[in-house]
Scaffold this active site. Structure first.
Site, PDB file in Angstrom:
ATOM      1  N   HIS A  14      59.821  26.513  92.865  1.00 46.90           N
ATOM      2  CA  HIS A  14      59.372  26.587  94.249  1.00 46.90           C
ATOM      3  C   HIS A  14      57.962  26.035  94.356  1.00 46.90           C
ATOM      4  CE1 HIS A  14      57.044  30.692  94.332  1.00 46.90           C
ATOM      5  NE2 HIS A  14      56.914  30.110  93.167  1.00 46.90           N
ATOM      6  N   CYS A  33      49.994  26.984  92.621  1.00 46.77           N
ATOM      7  CA  CYS A  33      51.334  27.224  93.182  1.00 46.77           C
ATOM      8  C   CYS A  33      51.649  26.258  94.321  1.00 46.77           C
ATOM      9  CB  CYS A  33      51.465  28.666  93.669  1.00 46.77           C
ATOM     10  SG  CYS A  33      51.386  29.866  92.320  1.00 46.77           S
ATOM     11  N   HIS A  39      56.772  24.139  90.718  1.00 48.21           N
ATOM     12  CA  HIS A  39      56.621  24.886  89.475  1.00 48.21           C
ATOM     13  C   HIS A  39      57.741  25.912  89.435  1.00 48.21           C
ATOM     14  CE1 HIS A  39      54.632  27.627  92.310  1.00 48.21           C
ATOM     15  NE2 HIS A  39      54.865  28.584  91.440  1.00 48.21           N
ATOM     16  N   HIS A  41      59.740  29.668  87.707  1.00 46.87           N
ATOM     17  CA  HIS A  41      59.602  31.030  87.175  1.00 46.87           C
ATOM     18  C   HIS A  41      60.922  31.473  86.561  1.00 46.87           C
ATOM     19  CE1 HIS A  41      55.726  31.732  89.116  1.00 46.87           C
ATOM     20  NE2 HIS A  41      56.233  31.190  90.206  1.00 46.87           N
ATOM     21  N   ASP A  79      69.858  30.437  91.192  1.00 47.35           N
ATOM     22  CA  ASP A  79      69.610  30.126  89.784  1.00 47.35           C
ATOM     23  C   ASP A  79      69.582  28.613  89.552  1.00 47.35           C
ATOM     24  OD1 ASP A  79      69.134  30.821  87.079  1.00 47.35           O
ATOM     25  OD2 ASP A  79      71.248  30.490  86.611  1.00 47.35           O
ATOM     26  N   HIS A  80      68.517  28.169  88.903  1.00 47.23           N
ATOM     27  CA  HIS A  80      68.291  26.752  88.607  1.00 47.23           C
ATOM     28  C   HIS A  80      68.286  25.895  89.871  1.00 47.23           C
ATOM     29  CE1 HIS A  80      69.058  28.196  84.547  1.00 47.23           C
ATOM     30  NE2 HIS A  80      68.295  27.173  84.181  1.00 47.23           N
ATOM     31  N   GLU A 127      58.219  38.062  89.409  1.00 43.07           N
ATOM     32  CA  GLU A 127      58.028  36.619  89.383  1.00 43.07           C
ATOM     33  C   GLU A 127      57.523  36.197  88.009  1.00 43.07           C
ATOM     34  OE1 GLU A 127      56.304  33.753  92.662  1.00 43.07           O
ATOM     35  OE2 GLU A 127      54.664  34.684  91.529  1.00 43.07           O
TER      36      GLU A 127
END
Length: 137
Positions: A14, A33, A39, A41, A79-80, A127
């Site tokens: 994100h 960020c 980037h 997490h 996810d991903h 996070e």
């Protein structure tokens, strides 16, 4: 009242960036960020439900059913993925962990009655190992 929790994991990218602000203001508020190249997490999410045990099973909730529900309606959606670009239920929102928690709550609040009479109590999203958000609805 008993509280039962299920932990799930997902990875996502994100960027924290307010398009109404200048790049300088975004960098000032969001720091790295706001990186234009995103980037990521490794998120951990804990979903807690509350209720009384079923007299036939002894369960407040069938944890396999809860895991399947979370995976179908949340994990497989994020996810991903790039949270800013790929997730329809986050469209038009800043992809902060706070906004994720609220969106996940809304989804689970809607879907949970299909598997249990228990109530959603809390969603906690890590996070990073040091930064977490808890939402109680």
């Amino acid at each position: 009242m008993l509280y039962v929790s299920r932990r799930e994991h997902f990875n996502a990218a994100h960027k924290l960036y307010n398009p109404a602000w200048s790049p300088e203001r975004n960098a000032e508020v969001f720091g790295p960020c706001a990186n234009e190249n995103w980037h990521g997490h490794n998120y951990e999410m804990i979903v807690t439900v509350k209720g009384q045990p079923d007299p036939d099973t002894g369960f407040v909730v069938d944890l396999k059913a809860l895991s399947d529900l979370i995976r179908t309606h949340i994990t497989e959606q994020v996810d991903h993925k790039n949270l800013n670009l790929d997730v329809p239920f986050l469209k038009g929102q800043l992809a902060s962990t706070e906004n994720l928690a609220v969106a996940f709550w809304q989804i689970l609040q809607r879907e949970l009655p299909a598997i249990t009479p228990a109530q959603l109590h809390c969603i906690k999203i890590y996070e990073t190992p040091r930064n977490a958000v808890e939402y109680f609805g």
